[in-house]
Design an enzyme around this catalytic site. Structure first.
Site, PDB file in Angstrom:
ATOM      1  N   HIS A  65     -17.276  54.436 -65.537  1.00 31.23           N
ATOM      2  CA  HIS A  65     -18.336  54.751 -66.497  1.00 31.23           C
ATOM      3  C   HIS A  65     -19.172  55.891 -65.952  1.00 31.23           C
ATOM      4  CE1 HIS A  65     -21.729  54.259 -69.218  1.00 31.23           C
ATOM      5  NE2 HIS A  65     -20.855  53.664 -70.004  1.00 31.23           N
ATOM      6  N   ASP A 101     -15.291  48.126 -72.656  1.00 33.31           N
ATOM      7  CA  ASP A 101     -14.068  48.259 -73.445  1.00 33.31           C
ATOM      8  C   ASP A 101     -12.902  47.463 -72.868  1.00 33.31           C
ATOM      9  OD1 ASP A 101     -15.061  49.901 -75.436  1.00 33.31           O
ATOM     10  OD2 ASP A 101     -14.885  51.679 -74.178  1.00 33.31           O
TER      11      ASP A 101
HETATM   12  N1  ACO Z   1      -8.643  55.482 -63.587  1.00 38.58           N
HETATM   13  C1  ACO Z   1      -8.350  56.194 -62.461  1.00 38.58           C
HETATM   14  N2  ACO Z   1      -9.196  57.074 -61.887  1.00 38.58           N
HETATM   15  C2  ACO Z   1     -10.383  57.248 -62.464  1.00 38.58           C
HETATM   16  C3  ACO Z   1     -10.760  56.562 -63.633  1.00 38.58           C
HETATM   17  C4  ACO Z   1      -9.853  55.640 -64.192  1.00 38.58           C
HETATM   18  N3  ACO Z   1     -10.157  54.947 -65.287  1.00 38.58           N
HETATM   19  N4  ACO Z   1     -12.015  56.941 -63.994  1.00 38.58           N
HETATM   20  C5  ACO Z   1     -12.416  57.843 -63.097  1.00 38.58           C
HETATM   21  N5  ACO Z   1     -11.428  58.033 -62.155  1.00 38.58           N
HETATM   22  C6  ACO Z   1     -11.520  58.885 -60.968  1.00 38.58           C
HETATM   23  C7  ACO Z   1     -11.380  60.359 -61.320  1.00 38.58           C
HETATM   24  O1  ACO Z   1     -10.030  60.789 -61.263  1.00 38.58           O
HETATM   25  C8  ACO Z   1     -12.241  60.993 -60.266  1.00 38.58           C
HETATM   26  O2  ACO Z   1     -11.519  60.985 -59.058  1.00 38.58           O
HETATM   27  P1  ACO Z   1     -11.720  62.184 -57.971  1.00 38.58           P
HETATM   28  O3  ACO Z   1     -13.165  62.097 -57.555  1.00 38.58           O
HETATM   29  O4  ACO Z   1     -10.763  61.868 -56.892  1.00 38.58           O
HETATM   30  O5  ACO Z   1     -11.404  63.456 -58.705  1.00 38.58           O
HETATM   31  C9  ACO Z   1     -13.401  60.007 -60.084  1.00 38.58           C
HETATM   32  O6  ACO Z   1     -12.843  58.730 -60.443  1.00 38.58           O
HETATM   33  C10 ACO Z   1     -14.620  60.296 -60.970  1.00 38.58           C
HETATM   34  O7  ACO Z   1     -14.178  60.394 -62.326  1.00 38.58           O
HETATM   35  P2  ACO Z   1     -14.814  61.365 -63.398  1.00 38.58           P
HETATM   36  O8  ACO Z   1     -13.823  61.568 -64.492  1.00 38.58           O
HETATM   37  O9  ACO Z   1     -15.385  62.557 -62.730  1.00 38.58           O
HETATM   38  O10 ACO Z   1     -16.038  60.482 -63.921  1.00 38.58           O
HETATM   39  P3  ACO Z   1     -16.822  60.697 -65.263  1.00 38.58           P
HETATM   40  O11 ACO Z   1     -18.159  60.084 -65.060  1.00 38.58           O
HETATM   41  O12 ACO Z   1     -16.737  62.135 -65.695  1.00 38.58           O
HETATM   42  O13 ACO Z   1     -15.951  59.855 -66.332  1.00 38.58           O
HETATM   43  C11 ACO Z   1     -15.111  58.078 -67.645  1.00 38.58           C
HETATM   44  C12 ACO Z   1     -16.281  58.590 -66.760  1.00 38.58           C
HETATM   45  C13 ACO Z   1     -14.787  59.116 -68.719  1.00 38.58           C
HETATM   46  C14 ACO Z   1     -15.564  56.797 -68.346  1.00 38.58           C
HETATM   47  C15 ACO Z   1     -13.887  57.819 -66.744  1.00 38.58           C
HETATM   48  O14 ACO Z   1     -14.185  56.836 -65.795  1.00 38.58           O
HETATM   49  C16 ACO Z   1     -12.650  57.422 -67.557  1.00 38.58           C
HETATM   50  O15 ACO Z   1     -11.913  58.293 -68.002  1.00 38.58           O
HETATM   51  N6  ACO Z   1     -12.400  56.070 -67.725  1.00 38.58           N
HETATM   52  C17 ACO Z   1     -11.281  55.608 -68.541  1.00 38.58           C
HETATM   53  C18 ACO Z   1     -11.636  55.661 -70.003  1.00 38.58           C
HETATM   54  C19 ACO Z   1     -12.641  54.592 -70.395  1.00 38.58           C
HETATM   55  O16 ACO Z   1     -12.503  53.431 -70.062  1.00 38.58           O
HETATM   56  N7  ACO Z   1     -13.642  55.028 -71.162  1.00 38.58           N
HETATM   57  C20 ACO Z   1     -14.666  54.125 -71.709  1.00 38.58           C
HETATM   58  C21 ACO Z   1     -15.990  54.406 -71.105  1.00 38.58           C
HETATM   59  S1  ACO Z   1     -17.181  53.225 -71.658  1.00 38.58           S
HETATM   60  C22 ACO Z   1     -17.584  53.732 -73.211  1.00 38.58           C
HETATM   61  O17 ACO Z   1     -17.483  54.850 -73.612  1.00 38.58           O
HETATM   62  C23 ACO Z   1     -18.065  52.696 -74.098  1.00 38.58           C
END
Ligand code: ACO
Length: 428
Positions: free
Chosen positions: A307, A364
């Site tokens: 998140h 979610d």
């Molecule tokens: N699976 C694997 N790796 C992940 C995931 C995941 N679900 N989420 C983040 N990471 C990793 C990224 O690859 C990144 O790794 P790095 O630092 O080695 O490059 C690190 O964790 C940080 O991730 P970011 O994408 O920079 O974090 P951001 O805050 O931009 O994204 C998000 C948050 C979009 C929710 C992300 O965690 C994601 O894509 N999750 C999966 C989709 C999801 O469940 N979305 C629902 C969110 S809740 C809502 O909207 C109600």
């Protein structure tokens, strides 16, 4: 004396006021930066940018706190009705008994959707995604209620638009579900409450009276409340940005639905279930999928994990996980998908990759499991999120309008070609 922030650039020092919120969160007001220095701030994805001050929802990502108008989500999810929460978000205070009764009565009497909408449904091909249909139908309301086109016309017009949207949204969502199933539409029943009515229109049939199950009502009520607002997320910011151009509320909310659709936002609940199904089809090896999620050469992400704001736990996920367990228990459901979800959750929570990046299940991850248990098709999941989020979007829009905020218009750092002469090609 109030705190200021100093910014040194070459020989110049610029001073900016510090804004302090109710919960002592702090921001630097850089609105004069460009005018005084010629510089803009650069923050792709707005990870550190406060786009507004807001009195609606407070989140502490570190402490796992979510409050609507000062009320903790744990308390409100267990004690309030969805319409009570909608009133709170929109009006700023909880309603009295009389205010709630009046609000419920007004909502109940605006639930019908114009019959002509059925023809629009007919124009969609079978298999059309429900989120695309919802966006279309919501923006179509602006044609039926043109007084909303000018959001400044009157306070009463703005209020009526909010009531109409809140009242018609469950009818619309139920119509989408019936269209998907090829079943005749079930009309709203004024004797039923908001959630009961929605379930009756969705799961009932024109041929027989639908008996509303209180377990379903309670689960649905809780889910809607948990989704009702989440401050400046992608869809709420979209609603605000669209609304900032003085676009009408129907168009603004329709844009919010578009933003919610994406799998990184509300679309994640559908993707979670599809991911769990894929893992099951693949033999149920959760470690293999966990490794895929960790592999930087593989675009796969563990859906329902991580998140932008919550970096310790998602308080909504805690409540919903309990709710999911209760419902599946009560309904006697033994679902292999749930076993895979539990294995995945446990494996991820003890894996250094997920621990280091503070990735844990978000709302979610569990909501889809409940929707599935209640009998919703997977493609409806994000529409249900939108149904819950509607009061939040409208409260954000209302606040923006009430404060007369300026049009949202970010700056950029241009990285394209420098000026160059146009060389005509010989077109003869
Ligand atoms: N699976 C694997 N790796 C992940 C995931 C995941 N679900 N989420 C983040 N990471 C990793 C990224 O690859 C990144 O790794 P790095 O630092 O080695 O490059 C690190 O964790 C940080 O991730 P970011 O994408 O920079 O974090 P951001 O805050 O931009 O994204 C998000 C948050 C979009 C929710 C992300 O965690 C994601 O894509 N999750 C999966 C989709 C999801 O469940 N979305 C629902 C969110 S809740 C809502 O909207 C109600």
């Amino acid at each position: 004396m109030s705190e200021t922030a100093k910014f040194i650039l070459g020989n110049e020092t610029y001073e900016f006021p510090v804004i302090v919120g109710t919960e002592n969160e702090k921001g630097i007001d850089i609105s004069t930066l460009r005018g005084s220095s010629g510089y803009v701030t650069y923050d792709v994805g707005y990870k550190n940018t406060g786009a507004t001050q807001s009195a609606i929802t407070y989140i502490s990502g570190e402490e796992g706190i979510l409050r609507y108008r000062g009320y903790n989500i744990e308390e409100i999810a267990n004690k309030a009705s969805f319409l009570e929460v909608a009133y709170l978000l929109l009006e700023g205070e909880l309603p009295s008994k009389e205010e709630l009764a009046k609000f419920e009565n007004e909502i109940t009497h605006h639930t019908l959707v114009n019959e002509k909408f059925k023809f629009v449904f007919d124009a969609f091909p079978n298999g059309a995604h429900p989120m695309g249909q919802l966006m279309t139908m919501l923006s179509m309301f602006s044609a039926y209620y043109p007084e909303a086109l000018n959001p400044h016309r009157s306070e009463e017009d703005r209020r009526l638009t909010i009531v109409r949207l809140l009242a018609k949204m469950p009818t619309l969502v139920a119509m989408i579900m019936k269209f998907k199933q090829g079943h005749p539409i079930v009309y709203p029943n004024n004797k039923l409450g908001y959630v009961e009515n929605f379930l009756a229109m969705t799961f009932g049939h024109v041929t027989e009276e639908y008996v509303v199950d209180p377990v379903f009502v309670s689960a649905m009520n809780k889910l809607l409340i948990l989704h009702a607002d989440h401050e400046q997320n992608c869809s709420a910011s979209t609603v605000r940005l669209v609304g900032s151009s003085h676009a009408n509320l129907y168009a603004s909310v329709s844009a919010g639905v578009a933003a919610l659709w994406g799998p990184l936002h509300g679309g994640a609940n559908q993707k979670v279930l599809e991911m769990l199904e894929a893992i099951k089809e693949d033999g149920g090896d959760t470690q293999k999928w966990l490794n895929k999620a960790k592999d930087k050469n593989d675009p796969f992400r563990l859906m329902g994990f991580g998140h932008r704001v919550y970096k310790n736990f998602d308080p909504r996920a805690k409540i919903i996980k309990k709710s999911a367990d209760e419902i599946l228990d009560k309904m006697g459901i033994d679902d292999p998908i749930l076993d895979i979800a539990k294995q995945l959750e446990q494996a991820a929570l003890s894996d250094p990759y997920f621990i280091e990046r503070k990735l844990f299940p978000n709302v979610d991850f569990y909501s889809g499991i409940i929707y599935r248990a209640l009998g919703f098709p997977v493609e409806m999941f994000t529409v249900l999120f939108a149904l819950g989020r509607l009061p939040g979007w409208m409260a954000q829009w209302k606040e923006l309008r009430a404060e007369g905020q300026p049009i949202g218009r970010p700056r950029q750092i241009y990285t394209g070609a420098a000026e160059r002469p146009f060389v005509e090609i010989d077109k003869r």
